[in-house]
Design a protein around this motif. Sequence first.
Motif, mmCIF file in Angstrom:
data_model
loop_
_atom_site.group_PDB
_atom_site.id
_atom_site.type_symbol
_atom_site.label_atom_id
_atom_site.label_comp_id
_atom_site.label_asym_id
_atom_site.label_seq_id
_atom_site.Cartn_x
_atom_site.Cartn_y
_atom_site.Cartn_z
ATOM 1 N N ARG A 160 0.823 -1.210 0.000
ATOM 2 C CA ARG A 160 0.000 0.000 0.000
ATOM 3 C C ARG A 160 0.857 1.260 0.000
ATOM 4 N N TYR A 161 1.773 1.348 0.950
ATOM 5 C CA TYR A 161 2.509 2.594 1.102
ATOM 6 C C TYR A 161 3.670 2.724 0.129
ATOM 7 N N ALA A 162 3.929 1.663 -0.638
ATOM 8 C CA ALA A 162 4.867 1.789 -1.750
ATOM 9 C C ALA A 162 4.285 2.643 -2.859
ATOM 10 N N ARG A 166 3.668 9.985 0.164
ATOM 11 C CA ARG A 166 3.942 10.514 1.501
ATOM 12 C C ARG A 166 5.311 10.005 1.948
ATOM 13 N N SER A 167 5.686 10.279 3.178
ATOM 14 C CA SER A 167 7.067 10.032 3.611
ATOM 15 C C SER A 167 7.305 8.656 4.209
ATOM 16 N N TYR A 168 6.265 7.845 4.410
ATOM 17 C CA TYR A 168 6.385 6.657 5.251
ATOM 18 C C TYR A 168 7.312 5.602 4.653
ATOM 19 N N ALA A 169 7.276 5.399 3.346
ATOM 20 C CA ALA A 169 8.177 4.425 2.723
ATOM 21 C C ALA A 169 9.626 4.903 2.797
ATOM 22 N N LEU A 170 9.839 6.211 2.661
ATOM 23 C CA LEU A 170 11.191 6.756 2.778
ATOM 24 C C LEU A 170 11.745 6.554 4.185
ATOM 25 N N VAL A 171 10.901 6.728 5.184
ATOM 26 C CA VAL A 171 11.325 6.470 6.565
ATOM 27 C C VAL A 171 11.724 5.013 6.732
ATOM 28 N N ARG A 325 0.404 3.622 9.567
ATOM 29 C CA ARG A 325 1.461 4.105 8.673
ATOM 30 C C ARG A 325 2.550 4.873 9.410
ATOM 31 N N TYR A 326 2.249 5.394 10.603
ATOM 32 C CA TYR A 326 3.266 6.091 11.384
ATOM 33 C C TYR A 326 4.369 5.145 11.852
ATOM 34 N N PHE A 365 -6.193 -9.212 -2.787
ATOM 35 C CA PHE A 365 -5.998 -8.012 -1.969
ATOM 36 C C PHE A 365 -5.014 -7.061 -2.626
ATOM 37 N N SER A 366 -3.950 -7.615 -3.210
ATOM 38 C CA SER A 366 -2.968 -6.782 -3.906
ATOM 39 C C SER A 366 -3.616 -6.045 -5.064
#
Length: 501
Positions: A160-162, A166-171, A325-326, A365-366
Amino acid sequence: MRTPIASSVTGVDIVTAPATTPVPAAPRDSPATHRPSSSRRSVACALAPAATALALGLWGIRREGSLWSDEAVTYEVAHRSASDIWRLLAEADVVHGLHYFFMHAVFACWEGGSVALRLPSVLAVASTAAGVGLLGRRLAGTRAGLLAGLVLPLLPTMQRYAQEGRSYALVCALMTWGTWLLLNALDVGGRKHWTGYGAVMLTAGLLHELALLGLMAHGITVALSRERLRPWAVTAAAVTAGLAPIALFSATQSGQVAWIGAPDASDLLAFAGTALLGTVCARLCRARNSAPAAVGVPALALPLLLLPAGLLLALSPLRPLYVDRYVLFGSIGLALLVGAALARCRRGTTAIASLMLAATVLLPFSHDLRTPGSRSDDVTAVAEAVQKMSASGDGLLFTPARRAWLLATPDAYAHLDDLALASSPAASGTLFGTEVTPAEIHARMLTFQRIVAVQDAVGEPGDSTGRGATKVATLQAHFEVCATRRVTRAQITVYARPGLC
């Protein structure tokens, strides 16, 4: 208009010939055994997971043209000038400031719409998968590393977050390589290694301050290793001091997270299930640590998996801040644990078959994750609905005044008059613009025959200035409902003067 967007060796066998001609046994990894070199194994542990993550990330990256509201904020803010972004951070979203500047640079290099918006996250997850593969190999051997690296991009949360701007994948990527540098520092020591570790962790915290929870998890790992606790503590103190000014300033903008409620049953069940899976895997792989590292997989991975999410959940009665996501970087720990547990299978084909089965089960789901309905809202769909339901010259109202719906698609609203707007988001240095007084809103509304009202997402903070109440009261007193439509979490209603619907 911008485009929307052996195995451990337990002994040594020596083969002897006649006394005049001693012949040592060939090393297990020598070319004589036709095994790949250690460097080639490392490349495989990094490259295969990265390629898998990249393929999954690029699959359906446009999400059929959809864009959810948080991504719309990133898109609009990143297109402001650097000085305008600085102005905004003084008012809101300082916690995302570094990410906005990073995306500003991305769009300055390539105006690629939603692909440019999401591609950094795709690449970040590919980097994370490569790092997890190398971490797993370092701690538990080649098979464990390869499997852990392949597990990570299959996890639904990572998929999902890929694909979110937003910044979450970078973190996650920074946390992964920060963990690698931590192991270097524990194994070798030296100021260079600790400085590198601190710099990466500081950058992760600047992208999102809750990355400090990952730093705390590292502290548990260091304590369990009983090695170099003092240099870690000095480095952690330096990172915390570097983040303190932003953390303190962001506390003055705490109203932006007022929408976060107490965790519900699904949050608690998801954490309990993940914790149980991680603990079972840790027990399976606890005895296996063939690499000469300072720590094993459980001591590294369990704190990353359990502490960040568990701490936020435990503190929720005092201040609700838990959002999955955090603490996305907890997936690093889960992938390492599952990969190391799968490596315990006596036959490698069993582990690969398990992964293929999991991928097959997750395929529906994917697929759903790459459709517009996978997110809580879709600003593109809202814009299309507004265009169909409105006519040129109609008035436009947002209740409350959270204009995330139009940030990435302003041209879709160009034929409407925003009746409450005093200054645009960029001009006012705010996220959603400023509005005129309630009296002026009331007066403007009475000059229109038809008004399109876009009601904000359910559960978002209301308007405490009285403007929202004025909008609703004027509509109820002087207009009647002509049509209404629900699009994701937005409700679009067309009002007209009585008899003019």
